[in-house]
Design an enzyme around this catalytic site. Structure first.
Site, PDB file in Angstrom:
ATOM      1  N   ALA A  13       0.712  -1.078   0.006  1.00 14.42           N
ATOM      2  CA  ALA A  13      -0.091   0.074  -0.046  1.00 14.42           C
ATOM      3  C   ALA A  13       0.942   1.422   0.069  1.00 14.42           C
ATOM      4  O   ALA A  13       0.679   2.157  -0.681  1.00 14.42           O
ATOM      5  CB  ALA A  13      -0.848  -0.006   1.234  1.00 14.42           C
ATOM      6  N   ARG A  23       4.425   9.778  -9.975  1.00 12.82           N
ATOM      7  CA  ARG A  23       4.055   9.861 -11.512  1.00 12.82           C
ATOM      8  C   ARG A  23       3.375  11.167 -11.636  1.00 12.82           C
ATOM      9  O   ARG A  23       3.634  11.488 -12.874  1.00 12.82           O
ATOM     10  CB  ARG A  23       3.091   8.696 -11.891  1.00 12.82           C
ATOM     11  N   GLU A  36      10.647   2.377   6.794  1.00 11.44           N
ATOM     12  CA  GLU A  36      10.088   1.067   6.801  1.00 11.44           C
ATOM     13  C   GLU A  36      10.866   0.461   7.902  1.00 11.44           C
ATOM     14  O   GLU A  36      12.260   0.342   7.911  1.00 11.44           O
ATOM     15  CB  GLU A  36      10.227   0.236   5.177  1.00 11.44           C
ATOM     16  N   SER A  42       8.373  -3.094  -0.866  1.00  9.56           N
ATOM     17  CA  SER A  42       7.663  -3.968  -2.144  1.00  9.56           C
ATOM     18  C   SER A  42       7.957  -5.374  -2.205  1.00  9.56           C
ATOM     19  O   SER A  42       8.178  -5.717  -3.207  1.00  9.56           O
ATOM     20  CB  SER A  42       7.830  -3.018  -3.272  1.00  9.56           C
ATOM     21  N   CYS A  46       2.680 -12.736   0.044  1.00 11.20           N
ATOM     22  CA  CYS A  46       1.768 -13.830  -0.375  1.00 11.20           C
ATOM     23  C   CYS A  46       2.795 -14.801  -0.930  1.00 11.20           C
ATOM     24  O   CYS A  46       2.508 -16.133  -0.958  1.00 11.20           O
ATOM     25  CB  CYS A  46       0.972 -13.219  -1.596  1.00 11.20           C
ATOM     26  N   VAL A  84       8.676   4.405  12.703  1.00 15.87           N
ATOM     27  CA  VAL A  84       8.035   5.578  12.961  1.00 15.87           C
ATOM     28  C   VAL A  84       7.447   5.210  14.206  1.00 15.87           C
ATOM     29  O   VAL A  84       6.608   4.262  14.501  1.00 15.87           O
ATOM     30  CB  VAL A  84       7.045   6.137  12.076  1.00 15.87           C
ATOM     31  N   ASP A 289      -3.853  -3.353   4.605  1.00 21.08           N
ATOM     32  CA  ASP A 289      -4.260  -4.242   5.932  1.00 21.08           C
ATOM     33  C   ASP A 289      -4.544  -3.390   6.987  1.00 21.08           C
ATOM     34  O   ASP A 289      -5.228  -3.913   8.058  1.00 21.08           O
ATOM     35  CB  ASP A 289      -3.125  -5.048   6.121  1.00 21.08           C
ATOM     36  N   TRP A 440     -22.284 -27.613 -20.579  1.00 20.40           N
ATOM     37  CA  TRP A 440     -22.796 -27.004 -19.433  1.00 20.40           C
ATOM     38  C   TRP A 440     -21.566 -26.441 -18.612  1.00 20.40           C
ATOM     39  O   TRP A 440     -21.044 -27.436 -17.822  1.00 20.40           O
ATOM     40  CB  TRP A 440     -23.698 -27.412 -18.984  1.00 20.40           C
ATOM     41  N   ARG A 448     -28.151 -22.860 -12.718  1.00 17.90           N
ATOM     42  CA  ARG A 448     -29.840 -23.631 -13.116  1.00 17.90           C
ATOM     43  C   ARG A 448     -30.173 -24.341 -11.850  1.00 17.90           C
ATOM     44  O   ARG A 448     -31.564 -24.168 -11.475  1.00 17.90           O
ATOM     45  CB  ARG A 448     -29.461 -24.696 -14.179  1.00 17.90           C
TER      46      ARG A 448
END
Ligand SMILES: Cc1cc2nc3c(=O)[nH]c(=O)nc-3n(C[C@H](O)[C@H](O)[C@H](O)COP(=O)(O)OP(=O)(O)OC[C@H]3O[C@@H](n4cnc5c(N)ncnc54)[C@H](O)[C@@H]3O)c2cc1C
Length: 456
Positions: A13, A23, A36, A42, A46, A84, A289, A440, A448
């Site tokens: 984040a 940008r 950090e 970065s 996961c 921090v 998070d 199907w 269905r």
């Protein structure tokens, strides 16, 4: 004076926000400092289970952008190993502690991006200093666990406490490393992100993998030998182990923000609006998070700590900080995972969520196959749909099966996002060829079946 953005937390984040802000605004217009407390920026948490298992061989593969890349490409002043420890909203300053060098620095900000993530829930019994008890939230946590796995004496047994998706992924990872693994969960099934009838299939797959599953069991303490964990104590007897992994879910890291006066919502996450502005704190933004967000189906605030949301929310915050306009539209709870080759996908509400939100609903389970039955490699696929009664609007869906079953949930997620009814869904023009689905599609078969159930 050049405007300054301070970022607290250098992962998904925080760095997505920083990159987007850069940008839109050049380095003479906006100075960006990112604090950090860990050793990486970065990175992909996961990917930790796949690094632990050995499928991913190199830790650096999990780092999408190093501090050097952020400095060179985005002119972001990244300060690693700086935590921090105080935010003063009146003076518009943060205080960061240098965790290696000692000492503190004080920096002013115009905009503050709060992106501190979440921490594994630690019950009282896990809070001591017994060695061999691990959360797996950051790459530093993953490094500590890898070091333990490779140290002498080599651990042979592991207990994973909690059977959410992280617990399940970690149990598989440790089995793949050759450990004897017990997963302990106080609920009736691991994988409570899906309904128990679907989770049963996951339990079967885990048992097939060799994981010992102990459900309905509560861990109450640890035993140790010479400072190292030697077992967990449960209300169903002791389980000897050389290593404990905590998979009890996570809690948003809000203490720092709370102390500064940032508001929390009912789920315990920082309260933000759809532009990711912290409510009542001008120039302060939060994402990932550590925040709560809106569930589009239940209409309730939720805490859904997933990387997919952290990246999107960080991007939204960064666009807004950079002077643009962007909003985060909320979540519907889509998630995928796997145990060995068994894949699990879910979106929307589970039965218990639908009940809690006050919906009347029907739920159906359809058994189908991943490919035409005669085509080599066809495997079973189970699809569950939950539809509002009497409207027929899709409220939730779950899929368990093999051969890319999980990502089929995306079809259902799009239907749910667009508030389709199961009746509308039966007419969907989905692709068909024998290598990819029966004539199907399993999604259509389930739709269905739900229409029939609504008619009864
Ligand atoms: C094992 C595992 C598997 C996962 N698998 C998936 C998956 O398959 N799909 C998915 O969508 N999501 C997955 N996730 C979740 C995903 O990793 C997180 O949602 C995502 O990392 C959140 O990003 P974030 O930036 O909000 O927080 P984090 O990634 O937690 O980053 C927050 C950063 O802030 C730093 N920090 C905190 N406090 C301070 C402070 N006071 N000062 C300085 N720095 C601070 C922390 O060190 C941390 O690096 C997984 C998570 C884990 C742990």
């Amino acid at each position: 004076m050049t405007e300054r953005l301070i970022v607290v937390g250098g992962d998904a984040a925080g760095m997505a926000a920083a990159a987007q802000a850069r940008r839109r605004r050049g380095r003479d217009d906006l100075e960006i400092i990112a604090f950090e407390r860990g050793h990486f920026t970065s990175y992909s948490a996961c990917g930790i289970p796949y690094w632990i298992s050995g499928l991913v061989t190199d830790r650096e593969q999990l780092v999408a952008r190093s501090p050097a890349t952020h400095r060179e490409e985005f002119a972001i002043d990244v300060r690693l190993r700086h935590e921090v420890v105080d935010i003063d909203l009146d003076r518009r300053e943060v205080v960061a502690r240098d965790l290696d060098g000692g000492g503190e620095v004080r920096e002013r900000f115009d905009n503050l991006m709060y992106a501190t993530g979440a921490s594994p829930k630690k019950p009282e019994w896990a809070r001591g200093d017994v060695a061999g008890v691990f959360g797996v939230q950051t790459l530093d946590d993953g490094s500590a666990l890898r070091a333990w796995l490779e140290a002498d004496p080599r651990p042979r047994r592991a207990v994973v406490v909690g059977g959410g998706y992280i617990g399940v992924e970690m149990a598989e990872a440790l089995v793949r490393r050759g450990l004897s693994v017990t997963l302990v969960d106080r609920g009736e099934q691991p994988m409570s992100t899906v309904d128990p009838d679907m989770a049963r299939l996951v339990t079967e797959a885990m048992c097939g993998l060799g994981v010992t599953i102990r459900t309905g069991v509560r861990v109450t303490g640890l035993t140790e030998h010479e400072g190292r964990v030697s077992g967990v104590v449960t209300d169903d007897g002791p389980i000897p182990t050389d290593l404990v992994v905590l998979g009890l879910g996570v809690r948003p890291n809000t203490a720092l923000g709370e102390a500064a006066g940032l508001p929390l919502g009912p789920t315990g996450g920082i309260r933000v609006d759809r532009r990711m502005r912290v409510t009542g704190a001008p120039g302060v933004w939060a994402a990932g998070d550590c925040v709560e967000t809106l569930h589009r189906v239940s209409g309730m605030p939720v805490h859904v700590p997933l990387g997919t949301h952290a990246n999107k929310q960080g991007r939204v915050a960064g666009i807004n900080i950079g002077g643009g306009y962007a909003t985060f539209a909320g979540v519907i709870g889509t998630a995928v995972t796997k145990v060995c080759d068994l894949e699990v996908g879910r979106t929307g509400l589970r039965e218990r969520d639908a009940r809690a939100a006050g919906f009347e609903f029907v739920s159906v389970i359809a058994e189908s196959t991943s490919r035409a039955g005669y085509y080599p490699g066809a495997r079973p696929m189970t699809v569950k749909l939950i539809a509002e009664r009497p409207s027929g609007r899709l409220l939730g869906a779950q899929i368990v099966g093999w051969s890319e079953a999980a990502k089929r949930i995306d079809t259902l997620a799009v239907a749910l996002w667009n508030q389709m009814t199961v009746d509308d869904m039966t007419a969907l023009d989905l692709g068909y060829a024998p290598p990819y689905s029966p004539v199907w599609d399993p999604v259509l078969v389930a739709a269905r079946k739900a229409v029939d159930a609504l008619a009864r």
